[in-house]
Design a protein around this motif. Structure first.
Motif: not given
Lengths: 345, 351, 308
Positions: C179, C181, C184-185, C304-308
């Motif tokens: 996961h 995302k 990153a969170t 992985y991109t921050e945008r998606t």
């Protein structure tokens, strides 16, 4: 998927077709200049081209390269070589040399015979030969070194059979008659001494040194104390395993070249294949125009200098003068036809 | 894993499909030149030879088409599998099975009319290649075995079987070399143009990718196949039989690799032996990926790779550049193209 | 007693053959657990093999060669990361490119710089016997009479498993692959962790390749990796993305490979081709017998991109 993208693809195709056509037109014009180059200098220069399967730094292709170097030095040949391992490229390599007015084109391996047979009728002024093979044409005659090499290794097998304490030997090879059959000769020599057995291990990849080494270690663990490899660079792994095993009860026989330096304490003798010597006669015939097509030149131990032996002085205590005399005696019997080496089924 | 879809705008599409590949080729040639110069080779002579090795005369051009043929066929097959999200790394083995089948028919059917015998041989190649691939498909959907592993293993097994055939049941009559006899003269694929070796198999390499493309993008089945590749879970919910799509896609993929094998035997080699493929199955993966898994694009990437292979031979002969330079250039082109595409996606995100 | 000696030789070979596969597969396991699949292992191993040989030849120090091989292949791993992690390009495509570049570059370097060298052998790594332990029957010679790289491979797998399963770093790596995302969170750098994983994967593949040229053989041979990179790729999956699984899978492969050589040496009356394919058939059979839930990381292959 979308009409616009389809149009884009159409345009791409159109551009590529145009590019190809332009290239083709430019190309079609080129051969017009070629015949002049083709016809005129044929008499002037003696040019030899070599097509080989592996880098000239390895034992097999290195022998062929040494052969054309000798042709350059002693016959004044202009030489060139190209490595072609990809079967789809064989024919082109031969026709490239021939169309540039080469006098002799050598394919270093039986696998080139189909290509040489197909190309040679189109270039009657060029001679073709391959090392191995049985096809011929009016200007294509292969040389076959296998029969003599089977005999030479038979003699080595007799000697090794006398040396072996465990009465077991192992051979390491690749699936190719040029590598496999000579070891069959060795088998017959080794097993001519009652109670001796020989086993053959076929390796999958001639570049896999590691697999060669493991195969040798397994054979030694199984009791073999004489090892012989004819498996290109994978054979180096076999010799390395013999060199590293520590005790001096396991020995090896070198093939193709003088391999003493690869296991100085364990190589009893090497049986080099003097390919330069064998090809030199072909080159001379090509130079003076006496090249015989429609024939296979088979070499045997009767051909002087093609199958020499190199004994390891460090092991003179084992390969004694009597032992060397046994080898000479065996060769004499082979020459006289008192012993014959059989083709395996 | 993402599939690259074509952009919606013509301008962007043109840029993507023409300008970026050309830029990637240029960048790869530049890096290659740097490498050659640093190693002490004559760059001008090398690239001059590369050029004339491809376009120098009609024979060389024909040669590039000849060398592109198996790459295009294998690549088009890979594209189908990858579009469905099934990672077929086994085209090499499928190629060998197809070659064996093609050679078998080629050896047996010489008495028949070529109009009947040649298509039979090609179909046999397709069938064997397809069935061999189907094993991996079946193992995936029935037993849950990952196809990356099984296809790699099946490559080695296929090559082993061919090795057995050419030293055993199918070995030439003289039983000397590890190869079959030559196929009947009537079975050899006709050459297309005088003075060139390129044969009728090249026409198949133009036709089959177009058919594959129509199938993928113009039929409901192709839609289902791509839907599975895009999101198998969603496809399942939408009522698509995912497992069936997987098996069909990899079988079709293997069939194309099998045809490539049969074409190589009938068109170029003329018989079967153990080393007839210099890794077409693996190069085919690169060819397909370079074309963003689009069967039509595969024609061009296959031609590019075929041309590089041909050109490199003259480069080796006249400028003594090691033949491995081909692989470096091919790898660099792919790396640059995929980077440029990704960069472009960042600069102008697709709307 | 003869069969015991035979068994011992077979097991010794098993461990030796498994070592390069273990290095490469453990490294790739880390990469894949972090969500990055690199099919370019064959190319990386070749780069490692040629670098180790070249540096060992030039410096006379084998360990310097191994170190340089790890460094060189890690550099290529990072370049792979630039293309796939930073630019977000398709990982399979970039891996395919890496295979071609590694194959081409290793031969090119060897020919350009060693083509005219006549004596090309180097001193390979020596066997280091571990006192006392090597006296244990069978097990001693198999596990405690090997070269240092083999010991390293055997220790690497449990150590890598420990780090992956029992440390914060391991937890972070695994969560990046499952996961990203959420990771990153939680304030961790997805990009940074993935770079670390591919660099480590590259280094391990490089050492695996170095093993072939300086520990196994004493020279570089073009294409000497001979498909081991692809086998390692299969081993990662077969080992269910766990370092210990990778070790067991490597050992199984090494054992069947050694066994087929032994059977050939015993002149078993079976066509040798059927013996040669034994390791590959055995892998499929083992997978069928041991099949179960797939442990494939959820974000494997997804950029992985921050945008998606």
């Amino acid at each position: 998927m979308l009409t616009t993208s389809k149009r884009a693809w159409g345009l791409v195709m159109l551009l590529m077709v145009v590019a190809l056509l332009v290239g083709a037109c430019a190309g079609v014009n080129a051969p017009a200049a070629a015949p002049a180059e083709n016809g005129a200098p044929a008499a002037a220069a003696f040019k030899v081209g070599l097509v080989h399967p592996s880098p000239v730094t390895d034992a097999w292709s290195g022998q062929a390269y040494a052969a054309i170097e000798r042709m350059r030095d002693e016959l004044g040949a202009e030489i060139a070589n190209v490595e072609v391992g990809d079967p789809a490229g064989y024919e082109k390599a031969f026709s490239d040399f021939a169309s540039q007015g080469y006098t002799l084109v050598i394919g270093h391996g039986f696998q080139y015979q189909d290509a040489a047979a197909k190309v040679s009728p189109d270039f009657p002024d060029t001679y073709f030969t391959t090392v191995g093979g049985d096809k011929t044409t009016a200007n294509f005659a292969p040389i076959d070194l296998v029969p003599g090499y089977m005999q030479a290794l038979y003699a080595m097998g007799v000697m090794a059979g006398e040396v072996s304490q465990t009465k077991q030997a192992a051979g390491f090879t690749l699936e190719n008659p040029a590598t496999k059959l000579p070891l069959e000769g060795f088998r017959q020599g080794f097993e001519s001494i009652p109670g001796n057995t020989f086993s053959m291990i076929v390796l999958r990849d001639g570049n896999d040194v590691g697999a060669g080494k493991e195969a040798a270690l397994q054979a030694m663990a199984g009791g073999a104390d004489i090892l012989i490899a004819n498996a290109n660079l994978a054979g180096d792994g076999v010799l390395q395993a013999v060199a590293e095993q520590g005790d001096d009860t396991v020995f090896a026989i070198g093939t193709i070249g003088d391999q003493t330096s690869k296991a100085p304490q364990n190589i009893l003798a090497s049986a080099p294949l003097n390919i330069p010597q064998a090809l030199f006669a072909v080159a001379q015939a090509a130079k003076d125009g006496s090249f015989q097509g429609n024939s296979v030149r088979q070499f045997t131990v009767n051909d002087a200098g093609v199958y020499p032996f190199v004994y390891n002085p460090a092991l003179a205590g084992i390969v004694t003068p009597e032992m060397q005399a046994l080898v000479d005696e065996t060769i004499a019997k082979l020459k006289a036809g008192e012993i014959t080496v059989e083709m395996p089924q | 894993m993402t599939t690259v879809t074509l952009s919606r705008q013509t301008g962007a599409t043109l840029w993507r499909n023409i300008a970026l590949p050309l830029l990637a080729i240029l960048a790869a040639l530049l890096v290659g030149a740097l490498m050659l110069a640093l190693s002490g080779f004559d760059v001008a002579a090398a690239y001059g030879a590369l050029w004339s090795g491809i376009f120098g005369n009609a024979r060389n051009i024909g040669e590039a088409l000849l060398r592109a043929t198996p790459l295009i066929l294998v690549g088009a097959g890979i594209a189908i599998a990858f579009r469905c999200g099934i990672w077929n790394i086994g085209a090499e083995g499928q190629f060998y099975m197809g070659a064996a089948a093609g050679a078998f028919v080629g050896l047996q059917a010489g008495a028949l009319s070529p109009w009947l015998a040649i298509p039979t041989a090609l179909l046999a190649g397709a069938l064997c290649g397809g069935l061999w691939a189907a094993i991996a498909g079946w193992l995936k959907v029935r037993l849950g075995l990952n196809e990356v592993v099984t296809t790699i293993m099946l490559n080695y097994i296929a090559i082993g079987i061919v090795g057995y055939l050419v030293t055993g049941p199918m070995q030439e009559a003289s039983r000397y070399n590890p190869q079959t006899d030559e196929i009947a003269a009537g079975m050899v694929l006709p050459r297309l143009l005088p003075g060139m070796r390129v044969h009728a198999g090249f026409l198949l390499a133009l036709l089959l990718p177009v058919l594959a493309s129509i199938l993928l993008f113009r039929t409901p089945w192709g839609f289902a196949l791509r839907a599975v590749g895009y999101n198998p879970v969603a496809a399942q919910h939408a009522g698509i039989r995912v497992n069936r799509q997987y098996v069909l896609a990899i079988s079709l993929s293997g069939a194309l690799a099998g045809v490539a094998g049969a074409v190589e035997v009938l068109g170029v080699i003329g018989r079967l032996y153990e080393n007839i493929s210099p890794g077409y199955g693996f190069t085919g993966i690169a060819v397909s990926l370079l074309a963003a898994n689009h069967p039509i694009g595969v024609i061009f990437s296959g031609l590019l790779f075929g041309a590089l292979t041909t050109g490199a031979e003259l480069m080796q002969l006249t400028a003594q550049i090691p033949s491995s330079m081909t692989f470096i250039l091919q790898g660099l082109i792919i790396a640059f193209l995929v980077s440029f595409r990704a960069l472009q996606g960042r600069v102008w995100p697709r709307g | 007693m003869e069969w015991l000696i035979g068994l011992q030789a077979l097991l010794q070979a098993t461990v030796r053959m498994a070592a390069p596969l273990t290095f490469t597969a453990v490294g790739e396991t880390y990469g894949e657990r972090a969500g990055v699949i690199n099919i370019g292992l064959e190319g990386l191993m070749l780069i490692g093999a040629v670098t180790a040989y070249a540096v060992a030849f030039a410096s006379g120090n084998v360990w310097l060669g191994v170190f340089a091989a790890g460094l060189a292949a890690a550099t290529f791993g990072v370049l792979f990361g630039v293309v796939t992690i930073t630019l977000g390009a398709n990982q399979i495509v970039a891996g395919a490119a890496l295979n071609l570049i590694g194959l081409g570059l290793s031969s090119f370097i060897y020919r350009a710089f060693f083509g005219s060298v006549t004596n090309r052998a180097i001193q390979p790594l020596e066997t280091v016997k571990i006192p006392l332990l090597n006296q244990i029957p069978v097990v001693g010679p198999v596990l405690f009479e090997q070269n240092l790289l083999v010991y390293a491979a055997l220790l690497l797998a449990p150590l890598a498993a420990l780090v992956l399963n029992r440390t914060m770093l391991g937890l972070a790596l695994r969560s990046v692959g499952e996961h990203p995302k959420a990771t990153a969170t939680a304030g961790l750098s997805v990009i940074g962790l993935r770079y670390a994983a591919v660099a480590f994967g590259g280094m391990m593949a490089g050492i695996g390749g170095a093993y072939l040229s300086v520990a196994y053989a004493n020279q570089f041979v073009e294409n000497m990796v001979a498909g081991r990179g692809f086998i390692a790729l299969a081993i990662v999956v077969f080992g269910r993305w766990s370092p210990l699984g990778a070790l067991w899978a490597s050992l199984l492969f090494g054992f069947t490979f050694a066994l087929q050589l032994r059977l050939q040496a015993q002149s078993i009356p079976i066509a040798y081709q059927f013996l040669q394919i034994l390791p590959y058939v055995a892998t499929i059979v083992a997978m069928i017998l041991l099949r179960g839930q797939s442990a494939q990381p959820k974000a494997l292959g997804v950029p992985y991109t921050e945008r998606t």
